[in-house]
Design an enzyme around this catalytic site. Structure first.
Site, short mmCIF file in Angstrom:
data_model
loop_
_atom_site.label_atom_id
_atom_site.label_comp_id
_atom_site.label_asym_id
_atom_site.label_seq_id
_atom_site.Cartn_x
_atom_site.Cartn_y
_atom_site.Cartn_z
N HIS A 119 33.45 56.39 39.38
CA HIS A 119 33.92 57.75 39.70
C HIS A 119 35.44 57.81 39.70
CE1 HIS A 119 34.08 61.59 42.01
NE2 HIS A 119 35.13 61.00 42.59
N GLU A 120 36.08 56.85 40.35
CA GLU A 120 37.55 56.87 40.43
C GLU A 120 38.19 56.65 39.07
OE1 GLU A 120 38.87 57.96 43.02
OE2 GLU A 120 37.05 57.88 44.23
N HIS A 123 38.28 59.87 37.08
CA HIS A 123 39.41 60.76 37.33
C HIS A 123 40.58 60.43 36.41
CE1 HIS A 123 38.11 63.12 40.74
NE2 HIS A 123 37.81 62.05 41.47
N GLU A 181 35.98 66.64 40.78
CA GLU A 181 35.08 65.72 41.46
C GLU A 181 33.73 65.64 40.76
OE1 GLU A 181 35.67 63.65 43.92
OE2 GLU A 181 37.74 64.27 44.03
#
Length: 259
Positions: A119-120, A123, A181
């Protein structure tokens, strides 16, 4: 004069439209080199300010998982485990990843931590920091133009600007942050699946996060993050695609053993 300013601004914004990894249109016009340098500087500052974990277990786990995922993305990534009890992780432009020890103690297995790290990284790959900086610049410039052509000294002008500020905060910036997100969730779950981690554990992760929040999460409209329920629902819809990538990775022998 006002029309000329708007034309120049519109031309600038249109020329800055790019497409994210999921196919979403983005407004990105800040130089990537500048954004990356900001990320590098911020990460250096964090390493000076926050205690870094010396646990070989934690560092090996985080680096093993991040290494498997970044093999799918390319590039050189640095990951640092910080001594911090809060269940958090982050990624910065310039390929920097930070994981709190609180996140390592929260997850049950390597796949859940892979969901966090994926997920990070999502970004960063989607250039969300650049997009956010570009959005905020565009909003501030737009407000400046309105202030220049309206009559801010009047009561009506003050009211209009106050309404615009509220609209800019809740109508533009915060919804985009929720979009970031959600997009990072989709990119991240595909990345972990391509690396051989079980994407179904991403749903288990957010169920654990929901339990850990103990009802303290703000209402979705006022939050920069999707509600846990929305996040889980979106991941469930996306899971057939992620499972296809996972099965393909398994057939290619990608079976990480980071635990």
């Amino acid at each position: 004069m006002f029309k000329k300013i708007l034309h120049v601004l519109a031309t600038c914004l249109l020329s800055a439209c790019v497409t994210s990894p999921t196919g979403r249109s983005q407004l990105v016009f800040m130089p990537d080199a500048q954004i990356n340098q900001m990320g590098l500087q911020a990460f250096d500052n964090l390493k000076k300010q926050k205690p870094i974990s010396t646990s070989s277990k934690y560092n090996q786990l985080a680096n093993c998982i991040a290494g498997a995922i970044t093999q799918e993305t390319g590039g050189n990534w640095e990951i640092v485990v910080f001594e911090d009890a809060s269940p958090n992780a982050f990624a910065l432009p310039g390929n920097k990843i930070g994981v709190h020890t609180g996140m390592l103690t929260l997850v049950d297995n390597q796949d859940q931590l892979a969901a966090v790290i994926g997920h990070e990284i999502g970004h960063v790959l989607a250039r969300h920091s650049n997009e956010r900086a570009s959005q905020e610049f565009a909003v501030s410039q737009g407000m400046g133009i309105i202030q220049a052509v309206s009559a801010p000294q009047t009561a009506l002008g003050q009211t209009a600007l106050g309404m615009l500020g509220l609209g800019a905060q809740y109508g533009i910036l915060m919804p985009y942050s929720r979009t970031h997100e959600s997009e990072a969730d989709m990119i991240g779950v595909d990345l972990m699946a391509k690396a051989g981690f079980d994407p179904r554990q991403s749903i288990n992760l957010w169920q654990k996060m929901e339990q850990a929040s103990q009802g303290r999460q703000p209402l979705e409209f006022m939050s920069t993050h999707p509600s846990h329920a929305t996040r889980i629902q979106d991941l469930e819809k996306h899971m057939p695609q992620a499972m296809g990538l996972f099965q393909q990775a398994q057939s290619q022998g990608k079976q990480p053993h980071c635990n």
